[in-house]
Design a protein around this motif. Structure first.
Motif, PDB file in Angstrom:
ATOM      1  N   UNK A  84      -8.161-102.924-108.793  1.00  0.00           N
ATOM      2  CA  UNK A  84      -8.183-101.925-107.723  1.00  0.00           C
ATOM      3  C   UNK A  84      -7.528-102.578-106.509  1.00  0.00           C
ATOM      4  N   UNK A  85      -6.425-101.985-106.066  1.00  0.00           N
ATOM      5  CA  UNK A  85      -5.625-102.553-104.989  1.00  0.00           C
ATOM      6  C   UNK A  85      -5.781-101.679-103.752  1.00  0.00           C
ATOM      7  N   UNK A  86      -6.221-102.302-102.670  1.00  0.00           N
ATOM      8  CA  UNK A  86      -6.397-101.587-101.401  1.00  0.00           C
ATOM      9  C   UNK A  86      -5.402-102.118-100.391  1.00  0.00           C
ATOM     10  N   UNK A  87      -4.667-101.212 -99.766  1.00  0.00           N
ATOM     11  CA  UNK A  87      -3.663-101.606 -98.779  1.00  0.00           C
ATOM     12  C   UNK A  87      -4.320-101.653 -97.397  1.00  0.00           C
ATOM     13  N   UNK A  88      -4.403-102.833 -96.838  1.00  0.00           N
ATOM     14  CA  UNK A  88      -5.071-103.050 -95.557  1.00  0.00           C
ATOM     15  C   UNK A  88      -4.404-102.248 -94.440  1.00  0.00           C
ATOM     16  N   UNK A  89      -3.092-102.223 -94.405  1.00  0.00           N
ATOM     17  CA  UNK A  89      -2.393-101.489 -93.340  1.00  0.00           C
ATOM     18  C   UNK A  89      -2.741-100.007 -93.369  1.00  0.00           C
ATOM     19  N   UNK A  90      -2.718 -99.419 -94.555  1.00  0.00           N
ATOM     20  CA  UNK A  90      -3.008 -97.993 -94.678  1.00  0.00           C
ATOM     21  C   UNK A  90      -4.480 -97.725 -94.381  1.00  0.00           C
TER      22      UNK A  90
END
Length: 126
Positions: A84-90
């Motif tokens: 599960x990949x979470x984009x910190x910027x978004x």
């Protein structure tokens, strides 16, 4: 620990801006709250560049999205396995735009990703 509740969780902060705000025990609690059975999961927090590359390469969408789930289980009887990949910027941008606490939005996205890992999607009502 009963097999039903067994969780192997790896946490990776390729982008560590949220590492202090999202300690492993908190992430583990959120994951467990959404799990229906045993799982082997990786949570990876990335920057916009990596998020965009993954979304483009695997979904043919040339922008970073908040969460991507790569589920690997083949049958409902298999242990849930996923990255599960979470984009910190978004994640940070969405929390700011919606005026909600960053940690609250992170919890929502982690649970969302775990549900996808278990086969839930946006297509079927059930």
């Amino acid at each position: 620990m009963p097999a039903k509740n067994k969780l192997a969780l790896s946490v990776q902060f390729a982008d560590d801006r949220l590492a202090a705000d999202l300690p492993r025990p908190l992430l583990r609690r959120w994951v467990r709250a959404a799990l229906l059975g045993p799982a082997e999961l990786t949570l990876r927090f990335v920057d916009e560049s990596e998020g965009r590359t993954l979304n483009r390469d695997y979904r043919d969408k040339d922008y970073a999205t908040n969460v991507l789930t790569f589920a690997y289980r083949e049958t409902d009887e298999d242990v849930v396995q996923a990255d599960i990949v979470l984009c910190v910027d978004v994640l940070m941008r969405e929390a700011h735009e919606r005026q909600i606490p960053l940690v609250q939005h992170a919890a929502h996205l982690v649970v969302h990703g775990v549900l996808h890992a278990q086969g839930y999607d946006h297509e079927a009502e059930d």
